[in-house]
Write an enzyme that holds these catalytic residues in place. Sequence first.
Site, short mmCIF file in Angstrom:
data_model
loop_
_atom_site.label_atom_id
_atom_site.label_comp_id
_atom_site.label_asym_id
_atom_site.label_seq_id
_atom_site.Cartn_x
_atom_site.Cartn_y
_atom_site.Cartn_z
N GLY A 222 0.83 -1.17 -0.18
CA GLY A 222 0.02 -0.15 0.08
C GLY A 222 0.84 1.21 0.04
N SER A 223 0.45 2.37 0.49
CA SER A 223 1.00 3.55 0.35
C SER A 223 2.19 3.76 1.55
CB SER A 223 0.04 4.77 0.50
OG SER A 223 -0.57 4.67 1.75
N THR A 226 0.87 4.81 5.19
CA THR A 226 -0.01 3.63 6.00
C THR A 226 1.12 2.63 6.21
OG1 THR A 226 -2.00 4.07 4.34
CG2 THR A 226 -1.94 1.92 5.62
N GLY A 227 2.28 2.48 5.32
CA GLY A 227 3.29 1.44 5.75
C GLY A 227 3.83 1.88 6.86
N GLU A 244 5.57 -3.42 0.85
CA GLU A 244 5.95 -3.20 -0.31
C GLU A 244 4.84 -1.69 -0.68
OE1 GLU A 244 7.71 -4.19 -2.52
OE2 GLU A 244 7.98 -6.25 -2.05
N CYS A 278 2.31 0.18 -8.60
CA CYS A 278 3.30 0.60 -7.85
C CYS A 278 4.59 0.89 -8.69
CB CYS A 278 3.48 -0.29 -6.78
SG CYS A 278 3.66 -2.12 -7.22
P1 NAD Z 1 -3.40 2.36 1.41
O1 NAD Z 1 -1.98 2.59 2.24
O2 NAD Z 1 -4.46 3.37 1.53
O3 NAD Z 1 -4.33 1.08 1.72
C1 NAD Z 1 -3.70 -0.09 1.67
C2 NAD Z 1 -4.11 -1.30 2.82
O4 NAD Z 1 -3.96 -0.55 4.10
C3 NAD Z 1 -5.86 -1.06 2.73
O5 NAD Z 1 -6.22 -2.43 2.63
C4 NAD Z 1 -6.44 -0.13 3.91
O6 NAD Z 1 -7.35 -0.52 4.29
C5 NAD Z 1 -5.11 -0.63 4.96
N1 NAD Z 1 -4.84 0.48 5.85
C6 NAD Z 1 -5.31 1.79 6.03
N2 NAD Z 1 -5.05 2.24 7.20
C7 NAD Z 1 -4.30 1.40 7.56
C8 NAD Z 1 -3.68 1.32 8.94
N3 NAD Z 1 -3.70 2.35 9.79
N4 NAD Z 1 -3.03 0.26 9.46
C9 NAD Z 1 -3.02 -0.99 8.53
N5 NAD Z 1 -3.79 -0.98 7.31
C10 NAD Z 1 -4.46 -0.17 7.02
O7 NAD Z 1 -2.95 2.12 -0.27
P2 NAD Z 1 -3.80 2.04 -1.49
O8 NAD Z 1 -4.38 3.43 -1.76
O9 NAD Z 1 -4.99 0.87 -1.12
O10 NAD Z 1 -2.86 1.54 -2.57
C11 NAD Z 1 -2.15 2.50 -3.35
C12 NAD Z 1 -0.75 2.40 -2.68
O11 NAD Z 1 -0.23 1.11 -2.99
C13 NAD Z 1 0.24 3.26 -3.80
O12 NAD Z 1 1.11 4.02 -2.98
C14 NAD Z 1 0.93 2.22 -4.44
O13 NAD Z 1 2.32 2.63 -4.99
C15 NAD Z 1 1.07 1.22 -3.25
N6 NAD Z 1 1.44 -0.27 -3.84
C16 NAD Z 1 2.60 -0.72 -3.72
C17 NAD Z 1 2.90 -1.80 -4.23
C18 NAD Z 1 4.33 -2.42 -4.18
O14 NAD Z 1 4.71 -3.70 -4.57
N7 NAD Z 1 5.29 -1.63 -3.86
C19 NAD Z 1 1.95 -2.53 -5.17
C20 NAD Z 1 0.50 -1.93 -5.23
C21 NAD Z 1 0.51 -0.83 -4.63
#
Ligand code: NAD
Length: 471
Positions: A222-223, A226-227, A244, A278
């Site tokens: 994810g982002s 959040t990571g 990731e 990503c």
């Molecule tokens: P996001 O970080 O908003 O959400 C990802 C997940 O995290 C969702 O399931 C969400 O419900 C959960 N989440 C939200 N808040 C949380 C918390 N406090 N604790 C734990 N989990 C929580 O990301 P998104 O908008 O769903 O995805 C887009 C992002 O993901 C982009 O930045 C993209 O680059 C990245 N991404 C990275 C890869 C990679 O392999 N590096 C692959 C795909 C997407």
Amino acid sequence: MARTFEMTINGQRVPADSYVEIKNPANRSLVGLCPIGTREHLEAAVAAAKQAFVSWRAVSDERRAEACRAIAATLIEHTPELATLLTQEQGKPLKGLGSEFELGGCVGWTSFVAGQSLPVKVLEDGPKSRIEQHRMPIGVVGSITPWNWPLMIAIWHIIPAVRTGNTVVIKPSPFTPLGTLRMIELISAVLPPGVVNVVTGEDQLGAELSSHPDVGKIVFTGSIPTGKKVMASAAASLKALTLELGGNDAAIVLPDADVERLAEGLFWGAFINSGQTCGALKRLYVHDRVFDRTCAALANFASRIPMGDGSEPGNLLGPLQNERQYRRVIELVEDAKSHGGRTLLGGTPLAGEGYFYPITLVTDVEDGTRLVDEEQFGPALPIVRYSDLDDAIQRANGTQFGLCASVWGSDRKTLREVAERLEAGTVFINKHAEIAPHVPFGGIKQSGLGVEFGQEGIEAYTTIKIINEPV
Ligand code: NAD
């Protein structure tokens, strides 16, 4: 009537007290009802996974490989259903680099991981001692996934975990939960109860999963913001982590590039999944000498790519997946325009119900503009002119991101030299965004922690145990 989906916990289909409507981003029609799971559901899922771990870890390696092969067979059998559902809730086209392609990836990765092994390493077999290094499963793995490639990313998390004897609780993105709910129902049917569980609901569930004391590892895609939260909450019980995260991949086009020939690769490197990838190309630095030709070749190629409802045959690109992302892309392009950016193509949202933003190429922008500096995650590519290669490399590297990068040109020696100087987890030459199950993938700097895929990727689901005996 809209279909109602259910969670899978301990091999059972589990309903919730309330449901949320999931709509098709192409036309806002109702796709299905998603259960809103609660803290109690999460507790039940973690408890089931913890219980299942006791016996799953003791199952033979060959049986676990067989289970992964059975999962691959189920995924093949249900590809038409899962791909259709994915197109409806995510928006990507059924064909091209869309839903069927994503399901193909799910099958390919599952089959590859089924064939991986973690043999015992003999570190010393001498006159005094025999020392062996074993790989042990960690326990309950919490998987948190995003909305862009929801099924493939779920598979990347789940299969190596299960293959190595862990059990899983997955929490998909609230934007695209339905495909994962159905896929886990199918996967769970070929595994003992509790080995794989899915809980859906709001972001809060992700936070609860990543702080749960009975979860031994979190794999999160994810982002970056959040990571960081996941890393902080995982600290309380010192969980293993794979992160990731986001990228802002730079590509550098050298003055000797045959740009007309490379335009197709550049285009798909940037616009795959309407830019919602990503490791897609997100900033294009082009040498002055080939700048106009590159822009023309890209615009020419792009103008022939149909965008529309992914379920209609012929479309190769779909909408943005959700309103938040749609608004963000509009905002970044408007900001670029207000700072002198010129749109060669696109630049205005398409009319209609869906979150469609056209393929957009923006020139006359520089570093310091948000569209260049931030991860746009949409079909709007900034094209930046450069004349000094060292300066372009410095700009490509001058960021917190470090997922992928690429260099495009003709002279192999120069291409290799630039590739070596680019700071990223993966550097491509004359291509971008190509991944494979045998090749480790991960970001450096703030784009991630650890890798997925390959031997290093599967090892990340284990801990090392040494057995040291006198001879
Ligand atoms: P996001 O970080 O908003 O959400 C990802 C997940 O995290 C969702 O399931 C969400 O419900 C959960 N989440 C939200 N808040 C949380 C918390 N406090 N604790 C734990 N989990 C929580 O990301 P998104 O908008 O769903 O995805 C887009 C992002 O993901 C982009 O930045 C993209 O680059 C990245 N991404 C990275 C890869 C990679 O392999 N590096 C692959 C795909 C997407």
